[in-house]
Design a protein around this motif. Structure first.
Motif, PDB file in Angstrom:
ATOM      1  N   LYS A   1       0.855  -1.184   0.000  1.00 46.24           N
ATOM      2  CA  LYS A   1       0.000   0.000   0.000  1.00 46.24           C
ATOM      3  C   LYS A   1       0.895   1.240   0.000  1.00 46.24           C
ATOM      4  O   LYS A   1       1.779   1.386   0.848  1.00 46.24           O
TER       5      LYS A   1
ATOM      6  N   ARG B   1      -8.556   0.692 -10.758  1.00 44.87           N
ATOM      7  CA  ARG B   1      -7.850  -0.053  -9.713  1.00 44.87           C
ATOM      8  C   ARG B   1      -8.313   0.335  -8.303  1.00 44.87           C
ATOM      9  O   ARG B   1      -7.679  -0.077  -7.316  1.00 44.87           O
ATOM     10  N   SER B   2      -9.357   1.124  -8.219  1.00 47.29           N
ATOM     11  CA  SER B   2      -9.904   1.575  -6.929  1.00 47.29           C
ATOM     12  C   SER B   2      -8.889   2.355  -6.107  1.00 47.29           C
ATOM     13  O   SER B   2      -8.873   2.281  -4.866  1.00 47.29           O
ATOM     14  N   PHE B   3      -8.024   3.122  -6.770  1.00 47.22           N
ATOM     15  CA  PHE B   3      -7.124   4.024  -6.065  1.00 47.22           C
ATOM     16  C   PHE B   3      -7.961   5.184  -5.500  1.00 47.22           C
ATOM     17  O   PHE B   3      -8.771   5.780  -6.221  1.00 47.22           O
TER      18      PHE B   3
ATOM     19  N   THR C   1       0.757  -4.786  -8.838  1.00 46.57           N
ATOM     20  CA  THR C   1      -0.392  -5.086  -7.979  1.00 46.57           C
ATOM     21  C   THR C   1      -0.460  -4.126  -6.788  1.00 46.57           C
ATOM     22  O   THR C   1      -1.272  -4.317  -5.887  1.00 46.57           O
ATOM     23  N   TYR C   2       0.380  -3.099  -6.769  1.00 44.94           N
ATOM     24  CA  TYR C   2       0.378  -2.139  -5.673  1.00 44.94           C
ATOM     25  C   TYR C   2      -0.959  -1.406  -5.595  1.00 44.94           C
ATOM     26  O   TYR C   2      -1.592  -1.136  -6.619  1.00 44.94           O
ATOM     27  N   GLN C   3      -1.355  -1.080  -4.379  1.00 39.20           N
ATOM     28  CA  GLN C   3      -2.559  -0.289  -4.160  1.00 39.20           C
ATOM     29  C   GLN C   3      -2.150   1.101  -3.692  1.00 39.20           C
ATOM     30  O   GLN C   3      -1.247   1.238  -2.855  1.00 39.20           O
ATOM     31  N   CYS C   4      -2.772   2.140  -4.232  1.00 36.00           N
ATOM     32  CA  CYS C   4      -2.330   3.502  -3.948  1.00 36.00           C
ATOM     33  C   CYS C   4      -3.462   4.388  -3.433  1.00 36.00           C
ATOM     34  O   CYS C   4      -4.601   4.278  -3.883  1.00 36.00           O
TER      35      CYS C   4
END
Length: 311
Positions: free
Chosen positions: A2, A49-51, A25-28
């Protein structure tokens, strides 16, 4: 992993956000002053990506991040001149925001976007691992503010050796998303290519090393995946390029026409730099970074993508 991205509206940040969304696959969480005004293209990519798009007031210790990447700063030379002394205040404010978070979450990594300007005026030759920062300490000028602000931030970071802070010095950067109205040499080139106008250039040569999004993502990813450390690295490609070699290549590839004119007024927020690039390869030794593009190959690819998108 994250990641909190501060300064998500900057040119280089938007490119990295798009690259992260499409290739990792990182979430930001994306932090900025006005989320409602975020660039539509990057907003759409982020939403896939639901950032989260957030204002700075939403950044607090209750949010858990594996890394913070700080892009807050000035990219356009014209804006740097307009900001003047406020560069110091803005740089320190958002750097302190990240450093305060590290105090409470010491396991978090922090990547800070610094600049080659932190070397000061030391560009008669390219910089190396042994180069020193050079500032006219008894005759500082407004064009020194940006570099000294970055240098000060790096000093703060080296004074905190227990924290995982990596400063990334960007020298020159370009992507197909470059704003046409920015006061950069390559923005002038893009406008000339689109309009068919003859580009006017000054007679002095200059050598630059233009990083593009693919290699920037590679470097950031390698830092994120490495063992924690507190250090600084310079950005570089497989090879820099001189101004007139670049113009010749663009003439051959895209039909660019140019003419050399006498000394012309130009905005230079950080002073003259004949050889604004680095031969310091610490990024390879520390993180295994090996660029995939030279300045020329990266520029040709990004300029072609820019022109194709506008046909």
């Amino acid at each position: 992993m994250k990641i909190a991205i501060l300064g998500a509206t900057s040119h280089i940040a938007k490119d990295l956000i798009a690259s992260i969304a499409r290739q990792t696959t990182y979430q930001c969480d994306l932090f900025m002053r006005a989320p409602a005004q975020f660039a539509p293209e990057i907003r759409a990519i982020s939403e896939q990506r639901s950032f989260a798009l957030l204002d700075y007031a939403s950044f607090d210790d209750s949010r858990l991040y594996d890394a913070i990447i700080n892009f807050v700063g000035v990219g356009d030379p014209a804006r740097a001149i307009q900001m003047g002394k406020d560069i110091f205040t803005v740089t320190e404010q958002y750097d302190n925001l990240a450093l305060s978070y590290l105090q409470r979450h010491p396991q978090c990594r922090y990547i800070y976007l610094s600049s080659g300007a932190a070397y000061g005026t030391n560009f008669e030759a390219p910089v190396t691992e042994t180069s020193k920062a050079v500032f006219a300490v008894n005759a500082l000028q407004p064009q020194d503010w940006y570099g000294t602000a970055k240098f000060q931030a790096e000093c703060r970071h080296r004074a905190l050796p227990a924290f995982a802070i990596v400063d990334v010095r960007v020298f020159s950067y370009f992507s197909h998303r470059q704003a046409l109205d920015a006061r950069f040499f390559l923005s002038d080139i893009l406008r000339a290519l689109q309009s068919g106008a003859v580009l006017e250039v000054a007679p002095d040569d200059m050598v630059r090393d233009y990083l593009v999004p693919a290699d920037f993502l590679q470097l950031i990813d390698r830092i994120l995946q490495s063992s924690s450390c507190n250090d600084v690295v310079d950005c570089y490609t497989l090879a820099p390029i001189g101004k007139f070699d670049l113009l010749a290549a663009l003439g051959e590839q895209f039909g660019l026409q140019y003419t050399v004119v006498g000394d012309q007024a130009k905005i230079n927020a950080t002073g003259p730099k004949a050889n604004y690039y680095s031969r310091n390869r610490k990024a390879e030794h520390l993180f295994g970074y090996v660029p995939g593009d030279s300045s020329l190959s990266g520029l040709l690819s990004e300029i072609r993508q820019h022109l194709n998108a506008r046909q």
